[in-house]
Scaffold this motif. Structure first.
Motif, PDB file in Angstrom:
ATOM      1  N   ALA A 123       0.763  -1.109   0.056  1.00  0.00           N
ATOM      2  CA  ALA A 123      -0.003   0.169  -0.088  1.00  0.00           C
ATOM      3  C   ALA A 123       0.915   1.326  -0.104  1.00  0.00           C
ATOM      4  O   ALA A 123       0.522   2.415  -0.506  1.00  0.00           O
ATOM      5  CB  ALA A 123      -0.793  -0.004   1.097  1.00  0.00           C
ATOM      6  N   ALA A 124       1.989   1.183   0.670  1.00  0.00           N
ATOM      7  CA  ALA A 124       2.892   2.436   0.948  1.00  0.00           C
ATOM      8  C   ALA A 124       3.411   2.580  -0.722  1.00  0.00           C
ATOM      9  O   ALA A 124       3.581   3.883  -0.973  1.00  0.00           O
ATOM     10  CB  ALA A 124       3.935   2.167   1.786  1.00  0.00           C
ATOM     11  N   SER A 125       3.951   1.557  -1.285  1.00  0.00           N
ATOM     12  CA  SER A 125       4.364   1.706  -2.818  1.00  0.00           C
ATOM     13  C   SER A 125       3.316   2.359  -3.660  1.00  0.00           C
ATOM     14  O   SER A 125       3.769   3.122  -4.409  1.00  0.00           O
ATOM     15  CB  SER A 125       4.873   0.284  -3.273  1.00  0.00           C
ATOM     16  N   ILE A 126       2.196   1.991  -3.503  1.00  0.00           N
ATOM     17  CA  ILE A 126       0.943   2.297  -4.243  1.00  0.00           C
ATOM     18  C   ILE A 126       1.039   3.978  -4.190  1.00  0.00           C
ATOM     19  O   ILE A 126       0.864   4.632  -5.277  1.00  0.00           O
ATOM     20  CB  ILE A 126      -0.035   1.655  -4.109  1.00  0.00           C
ATOM     21  N   LEU A 127       1.048   4.213  -2.968  1.00  0.00           N
ATOM     22  CA  LEU A 127       0.753   5.718  -2.763  1.00  0.00           C
ATOM     23  C   LEU A 127       1.882   6.571  -2.987  1.00  0.00           C
ATOM     24  O   LEU A 127       1.862   7.685  -3.282  1.00  0.00           O
ATOM     25  CB  LEU A 127       0.483   5.870  -0.863  1.00  0.00           C
TER      26      LEU A 127
ATOM     27  N   PRO B 224      17.820  -8.869  11.792  1.00  0.00           N
ATOM     28  CA  PRO B 224      18.826  -8.694  10.715  1.00  0.00           C
ATOM     29  C   PRO B 224      18.479  -9.377   9.377  1.00  0.00           C
ATOM     30  O   PRO B 224      17.643 -10.398   9.420  1.00  0.00           O
ATOM     31  CB  PRO B 224      19.751  -9.509  11.737  1.00  0.00           C
ATOM     32  N   ASN B 225      19.300  -8.875   8.454  1.00  0.00           N
ATOM     33  CA  ASN B 225      19.181  -9.501   7.156  1.00  0.00           C
ATOM     34  C   ASN B 225      17.795  -9.114   6.486  1.00  0.00           C
ATOM     35  O   ASN B 225      17.257  -9.950   5.480  1.00  0.00           O
ATOM     36  CB  ASN B 225      19.641 -10.747   7.199  1.00  0.00           C
ATOM     37  N   ASN B 226      17.072  -8.053   7.045  1.00  0.00           N
ATOM     38  CA  ASN B 226      15.769  -8.065   6.400  1.00  0.00           C
ATOM     39  C   ASN B 226      15.498  -6.470   6.248  1.00  0.00           C
ATOM     40  O   ASN B 226      15.866  -5.696   7.041  1.00  0.00           O
ATOM     41  CB  ASN B 226      14.414  -8.292   7.407  1.00  0.00           C
ATOM     42  N   TYR B 227      14.946  -5.992   4.871  1.00  0.00           N
ATOM     43  CA  TYR B 227      14.641  -4.797   4.507  1.00  0.00           C
ATOM     44  C   TYR B 227      13.387  -4.718   4.903  1.00  0.00           C
ATOM     45  O   TYR B 227      12.377  -5.160   4.034  1.00  0.00           O
ATOM     46  CB  TYR B 227      15.224  -4.517   3.197  1.00  0.00           C
ATOM     47  N   TYR B 228      12.827  -3.632   5.876  1.00  0.00           N
ATOM     48  CA  TYR B 228      11.752  -3.118   6.017  1.00  0.00           C
ATOM     49  C   TYR B 228      11.407  -1.769   5.416  1.00  0.00           C
ATOM     50  O   TYR B 228      12.366  -0.931   5.422  1.00  0.00           O
ATOM     51  CB  TYR B 228      11.019  -3.129   7.421  1.00  0.00           C
ATOM     52  N   LYS B 229      10.206  -1.616   4.865  1.00  0.00           N
ATOM     53  CA  LYS B 229      10.158  -0.229   4.331  1.00  0.00           C
ATOM     54  C   LYS B 229       9.683   0.655   5.621  1.00  0.00           C
ATOM     55  O   LYS B 229       9.997   1.892   5.475  1.00  0.00           O
ATOM     56  CB  LYS B 229       8.820  -0.119   3.330  1.00  0.00           C
ATOM     57  N   GLY B 230       9.421   0.099   6.487  1.00  0.00           N
ATOM     58  CA  GLY B 230       8.870   0.936   7.795  1.00  0.00           C
ATOM     59  C   GLY B 230       9.550   0.547   9.078  1.00  0.00           C
ATOM     60  O   GLY B 230      10.406  -0.490   8.961  1.00  0.00           O
ATOM     61  N   TRP B 231       8.752   0.744  10.153  1.00  0.00           N
ATOM     62  CA  TRP B 231       9.341   0.054  11.647  1.00  0.00           C
ATOM     63  C   TRP B 231       8.110  -0.513  12.483  1.00  0.00           C
ATOM     64  O   TRP B 231       7.075   0.023  12.298  1.00  0.00           O
ATOM     65  CB  TRP B 231      10.015   1.348  12.149  1.00  0.00           C
TER      66      TRP B 231
ATOM     67  N   ALA C   3       6.782   5.806   6.574  1.00  0.00           N
ATOM     68  CA  ALA C   3       6.807   7.239   5.993  1.00  0.00           C
ATOM     69  C   ALA C   3       6.834   7.232   4.494  1.00  0.00           C
ATOM     70  O   ALA C   3       7.742   6.468   4.022  1.00  0.00           O
ATOM     71  CB  ALA C   3       7.833   8.019   6.786  1.00  0.00           C
ATOM     72  N   ILE C   4       6.246   7.741   3.813  1.00  0.00           N
ATOM     73  CA  ILE C   4       6.315   8.010   2.191  1.00  0.00           C
ATOM     74  C   ILE C   4       6.738   9.361   1.872  1.00  0.00           C
ATOM     75  O   ILE C   4       6.021  10.274   2.165  1.00  0.00           O
ATOM     76  CB  ILE C   4       4.645   7.693   1.644  1.00  0.00           C
ATOM     77  N   PRO C   5       7.778   9.233   1.172  1.00  0.00           N
ATOM     78  CA  PRO C   5       8.310  10.384   0.760  1.00  0.00           C
ATOM     79  C   PRO C   5       7.476  11.230  -0.346  1.00  0.00           C
ATOM     80  O   PRO C   5       6.764  10.456  -0.991  1.00  0.00           O
ATOM     81  CB  PRO C   5       9.694  10.233   0.220  1.00  0.00           C
ATOM     82  N   PRO C   6       7.327  12.389  -0.545  1.00  0.00           N
ATOM     83  CA  PRO C   6       6.558  13.167  -1.515  1.00  0.00           C
ATOM     84  C   PRO C   6       7.440  12.822  -2.797  1.00  0.00           C
ATOM     85  O   PRO C   6       8.546  12.044  -3.098  1.00  0.00           O
ATOM     86  CB  PRO C   6       6.767  14.901  -1.156  1.00  0.00           C
ATOM     87  N   SER C   7       6.460  12.964  -3.935  1.00  0.00           N
ATOM     88  CA  SER C   7       7.085  12.645  -5.229  1.00  0.00           C
ATOM     89  C   SER C   7       8.107  13.736  -5.801  1.00  0.00           C
ATOM     90  O   SER C   7       8.853  13.419  -6.599  1.00  0.00           O
ATOM     91  CB  SER C   7       5.816  12.647  -6.131  1.00  0.00           C
ATOM     92  N   GLY C   8       8.004  14.985  -5.162  1.00  0.00           N
ATOM     93  CA  GLY C   8       8.850  15.909  -5.728  1.00  0.00           C
ATOM     94  C   GLY C   8       9.467  16.629  -4.474  1.00  0.00           C
ATOM     95  O   GLY C   8       9.138  16.254  -3.483  1.00  0.00           O
ATOM     96  N   ARG C   9       9.883  17.676  -5.055  1.00  0.00           N
ATOM     97  CA  ARG C   9      10.218  18.713  -3.666  1.00  0.00           C
ATOM     98  C   ARG C   9       9.284  19.318  -2.788  1.00  0.00           C
ATOM     99  O   ARG C   9       9.451  19.549  -1.838  1.00  0.00           O
ATOM    100  CB  ARG C   9      11.575  19.680  -4.351  1.00  0.00           C
ATOM    101  N   HIS C  10       8.177  19.488  -3.461  1.00  0.00           N
ATOM    102  CA  HIS C  10       6.954  20.184  -2.982  1.00  0.00           C
ATOM    103  C   HIS C  10       6.042  19.018  -3.150  1.00  0.00           C
ATOM    104  O   HIS C  10       5.701  18.370  -3.933  1.00  0.00           O
ATOM    105  CB  HIS C  10       6.457  21.240  -3.784  1.00  0.00           C
ATOM    106  N   GLY C  11       4.911  19.279  -2.260  1.00  0.00           N
ATOM    107  CA  GLY C  11       3.711  18.396  -1.903  1.00  0.00           C
ATOM    108  C   GLY C  11       3.576  17.939  -0.711  1.00  0.00           C
ATOM    109  O   GLY C  11       4.096  18.654   0.477  1.00  0.00           O
ATOM    110  N   LEU C  12       2.951  16.793  -0.619  1.00  0.00           N
ATOM    111  CA  LEU C  12       2.468  16.257   1.030  1.00  0.00           C
ATOM    112  C   LEU C  12       3.438  15.038   0.995  1.00  0.00           C
ATOM    113  O   LEU C  12       3.503  14.134  -0.036  1.00  0.00           O
ATOM    114  CB  LEU C  12       1.289  15.708   0.912  1.00  0.00           C
TER     115      LEU C  12
ATOM    116  N   SER D  37       0.068   3.657   8.677  1.00  0.00           N
ATOM    117  CA  SER D  37       0.515   2.849   9.764  1.00  0.00           C
ATOM    118  C   SER D  37      -0.890   1.707  10.092  1.00  0.00           C
ATOM    119  O   SER D  37      -1.921   2.176   9.638  1.00  0.00           O
ATOM    120  CB  SER D  37       0.483   3.662  11.045  1.00  0.00           C
ATOM    121  N   VAL D  38      -0.422   0.558  10.453  1.00  0.00           N
ATOM    122  CA  VAL D  38      -1.670  -0.577  10.534  1.00  0.00           C
ATOM    123  C   VAL D  38      -1.457  -1.079  12.002  1.00  0.00           C
ATOM    124  O   VAL D  38      -0.266  -1.225  12.703  1.00  0.00           O
ATOM    125  CB  VAL D  38      -1.561  -1.634   9.777  1.00  0.00           C
ATOM    126  N   ASP D  39      -2.584  -1.273  12.743  1.00  0.00           N
ATOM    127  CA  ASP D  39      -2.569  -1.942  14.057  1.00  0.00           C
ATOM    128  C   ASP D  39      -2.849  -3.379  13.992  1.00  0.00           C
ATOM    129  O   ASP D  39      -3.699  -3.671  13.215  1.00  0.00           O
ATOM    130  CB  ASP D  39      -3.474  -1.037  15.081  1.00  0.00           C
TER     131      ASP D  39
END
Length: 446
Positions: free
Chosen positions: A74-78, A175-182, A202-211, A216-218
């Protein structure tokens, strides 16, 4: 230039482990105190001034690997489509994440890149524990448009307060695992009356400006149990995801046959919070820890229920400190507690011993060794005969003295065998009689 804010696993292997044994034990003990306070409703103003109570030990997140992968997707899609142009997509993704069996809540935030204020957010929760449970939108006072999210949330932290992108709210990644989050540490939520663990990205903005986006999931972990007894860690990679989910849903069943020992071990150990293994307070030299499912009856205190009805017996009864008994090992016994020592009492006695309040832990709550020669016993009674040496020495002295006197009489009789009195009484018969008496005295002395 805006800094790209991604939770990355930049730490070496030893970050997954606690840096020192002393720190680990302190974190475990403090977490056990927190669990005990919540289980006994001894929380004071927790749900007035503090809505969340996190622990200090991590959870083995491998059990929820499928849920993490869905959140990463879901984070990759956003990140690809942008969170500002597709507000409806965020709402659909949040509701879609709730179809996962273990995800209890999902939220997606759009944050202002300049000041970190909330631009928009969606938060969906479900009331039950299955995929068909009713979902509803959740409105949270701590999330207000134009303001930063409340700092008290255990699942959120921004780059302003944590410039190194590593918040102490989050547990180290495996160890030895890559997670996009925490992953967060397990925490108790007063609003939901459940033990939860969250996975935040955390999802970075597509450019320098934006949102900048934040997802987060529970995950409800109230079905797990605090087992403080010794146990080997369960290897989640050894079984498929579907079999893990099936084991988590099955009740705990004690197996007695050798053919089902491995199955029973998997069924029970997969439910354990492995960080609390071997944290029992039994004397390891003379006792063995036996896990006991805590009572489902709600605990009250003399001052009344502080959080009446908050902790349901079906979901949080397994989150209890001291849910075990200390049984004496083979070759040890206890007169006061022949059926074992209650784990809750052992925890209190141990804490009082640590604080130098009492010595009950070392002087009273212990198992004593059996007498020499006893494999099992119920008391100090000896299994071998005890010799009464003064009596035996006295008897030996009398017997040897009598035997020596018999030999003296034998010599005297032989010397005077021609005396008329001895000759009439048959000296040979008398000597045989004296020899028999000497043999009898020597048998008694032996």
């Amino acid at each position: 230039m805006a800094q790209t804010w991604l939770f990355r696993d930049k730490y070496p292997r030893n970050c997954w482990l606690v840096h020192s044994t002393g720190y680990q034990m302190t974190a475990i003990e403090q977490s056990l105190v927190t669990i005990h306070d919540i289980a006994t409703e001894n929380l004071g103003t927790l749900c007035i001034s503090q809505l969340y109570r996190p622990l200090q030990v991590p959870l083995n997140s491998e059990r929820f690997e499928s849920s993490r992968q869905k959140a990463d997707l879901a984070a990759s899609i956003l990140q690809e489509v942008g969170i500002i142009r597709h507000g409806g997509l965020s709402d659909a993704l949040a509701k879609g994440l709730l179809t996962d069996e273990y995800i209890n809540g999902a939220r997606i935030l759009a944050l202002n890149l300049t000041n970190g204020a909330v631009q928009s957010y969606v938060w969906w929760v479900k009331g039950g524990h299955d995929k068909l449970a009713e979902t509803q939108r959740y409105e949270e006072e701590g999330l207000q448009i134009g303001k930063k999210p409340a700092h008290s949330y255990p699942w959120f932290d921004d780059e302003t307060s944590t410039p190194t992108l590593r918040s102490p709210k989050f547990a180290p990644s495996p160890p030895n695992n890559y997670y996009k989050g925490w992953w967060t540490y397990p925490y108790f939520s007063c609003a939901l009356s459940r033990w939860l663990v969250s996975y935040s990205i955390a999802i970075p903005p597509s450019g320098r400006h934006g949102l900048r986006g934040f997802i987060s999931v529970d995950i409800d972990v109230s079905m797990l149990r605090v087992n403080q007894c010794d146990a080997l860690p369960y290897r989640f990679a050894s079984s498929s995801s579907s079999s893990q989910q099936q084991l988590l849903r099955q009740p705990t069943v004690r197996r007695t046959t050798a053919a089902t020992v491995a199955v029973s071990y998997d069924m029970e150990s997969i439910k354990d919070l492995q960080a609390f293994h071997s944290s029992h307070k039994c004397h390891r030299a003379s006792m063995v820890c036996d896990y006991r499912q805590p009572s489902s009856e709600p605990t009250t205190i003399s001052g009344g229920k502080l959080l009446a009805g908050m902790i349901s017996s079906s979901s949080s009864s397994s989150w209890s400190r001291g849910s075990y008994q200390c049984l004496c090992k083979r070759g040890y016994y206890s007169l006061r507690h022949p059926d074992g020592f209650n784990g809750t009492i052992m925890e209190i006695a141990w804490q009082e011993h640590q604080d130098n309040i009492s010595n009950y832990y070392t002087d009273v709550f212990k198992c004593l060794p059996c007498a020499p020669g006893c494999d099992t016993c119920t008391g100090p009674e000896p299994c071998l005969a005890n010799y009464h040496w003064p009596f035996r020495i006295s008897l030996l002295t009398i017997s040897i003295g009598c035997a020596c006197g018999t030999f003296v009489l034998l010599c005297y009789l032989f010397r005077h065998r021609r005396v008329k009195v001895f000759k009439v009484a048959s000296p040979i018969f008398l000597m045989i009689t004296l020899i028999g008496c000497a043999i009898m005295y020597l048998e008694v002395s032996s």
